[in-house]
Design a protein around this motif. Structure first.
Motif, PDB file in Angstrom:
ATOM      1  N   GLY A 126      15.071  18.690  24.927  1.00  0.00           N
ATOM      2  CA  GLY A 126      14.019  19.691  24.843  1.00  0.00           C
ATOM      3  C   GLY A 126      12.743  19.146  24.235  1.00  0.00           C
ATOM      4  N   PHE A 127      12.884  18.288  23.225  1.00  0.00           N
ATOM      5  CA  PHE A 127      11.688  17.709  22.604  1.00  0.00           C
ATOM      6  C   PHE A 127      11.002  16.717  23.545  1.00  0.00           C
ATOM      7  CE2 PHE A 127      14.194  18.719  18.633  1.00  0.00           C
ATOM      8  CZ  PHE A 127      13.479  19.869  18.370  1.00  0.00           C
TER       9      PHE A 127
ATOM     10  N   ALA B  30      22.044  27.829  27.239  1.00  0.00           N
ATOM     11  CA  ALA B  30      21.038  28.643  27.944  1.00  0.00           C
ATOM     12  C   ALA B  30      20.548  27.979  29.226  1.00  0.00           C
ATOM     13  CB  ALA B  30      19.849  28.929  27.019  1.00  0.00           C
ATOM     14  N   PHE B  31      20.864  26.703  29.390  1.00  0.00           N
ATOM     15  CA  PHE B  31      20.421  25.938  30.565  1.00  0.00           C
ATOM     16  C   PHE B  31      21.603  25.117  31.101  1.00  0.00           C
ATOM     17  CE2 PHE B  31      16.602  26.807  28.214  1.00  0.00           C
ATOM     18  CZ  PHE B  31      15.642  27.066  29.179  1.00  0.00           C
ATOM     19  N   PRO B  32      22.651  25.789  31.608  1.00  0.00           N
ATOM     20  CA  PRO B  32      23.853  25.062  32.030  1.00  0.00           C
ATOM     21  C   PRO B  32      23.617  24.051  33.133  1.00  0.00           C
ATOM     22  CG  PRO B  32      23.906  27.354  32.797  1.00  0.00           C
ATOM     23  CD  PRO B  32      22.769  27.243  31.821  1.00  0.00           C
TER      24      PRO B  32
ATOM     25  N   THR C 271      24.043  28.553  21.043  1.00  0.00           N
ATOM     26  CA  THR C 271      23.324  27.478  21.739  1.00  0.00           C
ATOM     27  C   THR C 271      24.227  26.419  22.355  1.00  0.00           C
ATOM     28  OG1 THR C 271      23.052  26.304  19.646  1.00  0.00           O
ATOM     29  CG2 THR C 271      21.255  27.752  20.333  1.00  0.00           C
ATOM     30  N   THR C 272      25.533  26.461  22.059  1.00  0.00           N
ATOM     31  CA  THR C 272      26.444  25.470  22.622  1.00  0.00           C
ATOM     32  C   THR C 272      27.608  26.170  23.313  1.00  0.00           C
ATOM     33  OG1 THR C 272      28.052  25.173  20.814  1.00  0.00           O
ATOM     34  CG2 THR C 272      25.916  24.070  20.580  1.00  0.00           C
ATOM     35  N   THR C 273      28.479  25.375  23.912  1.00  0.00           N
ATOM     36  CA  THR C 273      29.680  25.905  24.545  1.00  0.00           C
ATOM     37  C   THR C 273      30.847  25.971  23.567  1.00  0.00           C
ATOM     38  OG1 THR C 273      30.231  23.666  25.294  1.00  0.00           O
ATOM     39  CG2 THR C 273      29.015  25.074  26.823  1.00  0.00           C
ATOM     40  N   ALA C 274      30.597  25.640  22.294  1.00  0.00           N
ATOM     41  CA  ALA C 274      31.629  25.661  21.260  1.00  0.00           C
ATOM     42  C   ALA C 274      31.406  26.847  20.323  1.00  0.00           C
ATOM     43  CB  ALA C 274      31.612  24.345  20.477  1.00  0.00           C
ATOM     44  N   ARG C 275      32.251  26.946  19.311  1.00  0.00           N
ATOM     45  CA  ARG C 275      32.126  27.985  18.300  1.00  0.00           C
ATOM     46  C   ARG C 275      32.368  27.357  16.934  1.00  0.00           C
ATOM     47  NH1 ARG C 275      32.033  33.062  20.296  1.00  0.00           N
ATOM     48  NH2 ARG C 275      32.678  33.981  18.310  1.00  0.00           N
TER      49      ARG C 275
ATOM     50  N   GLY D 256      12.153  28.411  25.874  1.00  0.00           N
ATOM     51  CA  GLY D 256      12.206  29.211  27.089  1.00  0.00           C
ATOM     52  C   GLY D 256      12.223  28.376  28.355  1.00  0.00           C
ATOM     53  N   GLU D 257      11.994  27.059  28.188  1.00  0.00           N
ATOM     54  CA  GLU D 257      11.876  26.183  29.357  1.00  0.00           C
ATOM     55  C   GLU D 257      12.854  25.013  29.326  1.00  0.00           C
ATOM     56  OE1 GLU D 257       7.770  25.008  29.910  1.00  0.00           O
ATOM     57  OE2 GLU D 257       7.039  26.914  29.121  1.00  0.00           O
ATOM     58  N   ALA D 258      13.486  24.757  28.182  1.00  0.00           N
ATOM     59  CA  ALA D 258      14.390  23.617  28.030  1.00  0.00           C
ATOM     60  C   ALA D 258      15.360  23.921  26.891  1.00  0.00           C
ATOM     61  CB  ALA D 258      13.591  22.341  27.727  1.00  0.00           C
ATOM     62  N   PRO D 259      16.493  23.227  26.817  1.00  0.00           N
ATOM     63  CA  PRO D 259      17.460  23.490  25.745  1.00  0.00           C
ATOM     64  C   PRO D 259      16.816  23.371  24.362  1.00  0.00           C
ATOM     65  CG  PRO D 259      18.440  22.072  27.412  1.00  0.00           C
ATOM     66  CD  PRO D 259      16.976  22.175  27.748  1.00  0.00           C
TER      67      PRO D 259
END
Length: 241
Positions: free
Chosen positions: A20-21, A78-80, A55-59, A11-14
């Protein structure tokens, strides 16, 4: 109660990324949770979903992509505006980013029987090679995964995640030799936690994302909580009497 960041601190980082880690590590949480799947070249990669779409810009399907391709994707959907580029990491890269975090929950995601066995074997090999088995809890919603782990690495502590709306779920966790269960907020209760404790099962409150959630988990008597918003959860813990 111990406080874990969900997928780092989604909720705060990718989520489920090295960035994120590292963010979660800077919060000095008790631990973090992450998810693993197999890439098409049989590398353990850290992602929850079967596809990269959310979660990514790909599929595309994780199981049809090589680890190097997954690492090259932009996992900041989610965090562009997140300033640091970050892709889908291998488990080893994610563990490097988690260096210094004392406790880890590694969730093995469901897969075909053959691929699931490979994933469980690689998880066990990775923990033994890195000498971290003593600080990792292996969790799954998949009973077959936990059965495999009980054979491959019986000394690893295991946890079953589920809704636990029926007593059979607790019995399954006990039968599988689990030490813990993860209970989602909608089905949690003091009576469920007590029933789990009666079977010597510790209880994780799943996704305590508000102060009210934290207070409910405390009232139920859970042993730890996992949160998308660990900063908010920590404030809730601080406000407990």
């Amino acid at each position: 109660m111990l406080l874990y960041g969900h997928r780092g601190a989604r909720g705060e980082a990718p989520e489920n990324t090295e960035a994120g880690f590292r963010y979660a590590r800077a919060l000095y949480l008790d631990g973090v949770q992450l998810d693993v799947r197999l890439s098409t070249d049989h590398e353990l990669v850290v992602i929850h979903d079967e596809t990269v779409d959310r979660t990514t810009t790909a599929r595309g399907s994780v199981s049809r992509m090589k680890a190097a391709k997954l690492a090259s994707l932009d996992a900041r959907a989610a965090f562009p505006d997140w300033p640091e580029a970050t892709g889908i990491p291998t488990l080893d890269d994610a563990l490097d980013a988690c260096s210094g975090i004392q406790r880890l929950i590694v969730s093995i995601q469901p897969d075909t029987p053959k691929r699931l066995r490979t994933a469980c074997e690689l998880v066990a090999e990775t923990f033994e090679r890195r000498w971290i088995a003593d600080r990792v809890l292996v969790m799954s919603t998949s009973e077959p995964a936990l059965e495999l782990l009980a054979t491959i690495a019986p000394f690893f502590p295991r946890a079953l995640a589920g809704w636990f709306e029926q007593l059979e779920g607790l019995k399954a966790a006990h039968r599988l030799g689990c030490r813990q269960i993860a209970v989602p907020m909608p089905t949690g209760s003091a009576s469920l936690v007590q029933s789990a404790h009666d079977l010597d099962l510790a209880v994780i409150g799943w996704l305590a994302n508000t102060a009210e959630d934290v207070h409910a988990c405390a009232a139920w008597g859970v042993d730890s909580i996992v949160s998308d918003f660990p900063t908010i959860a920590r404030r809730g813990l601080a406000a407990l009497p």
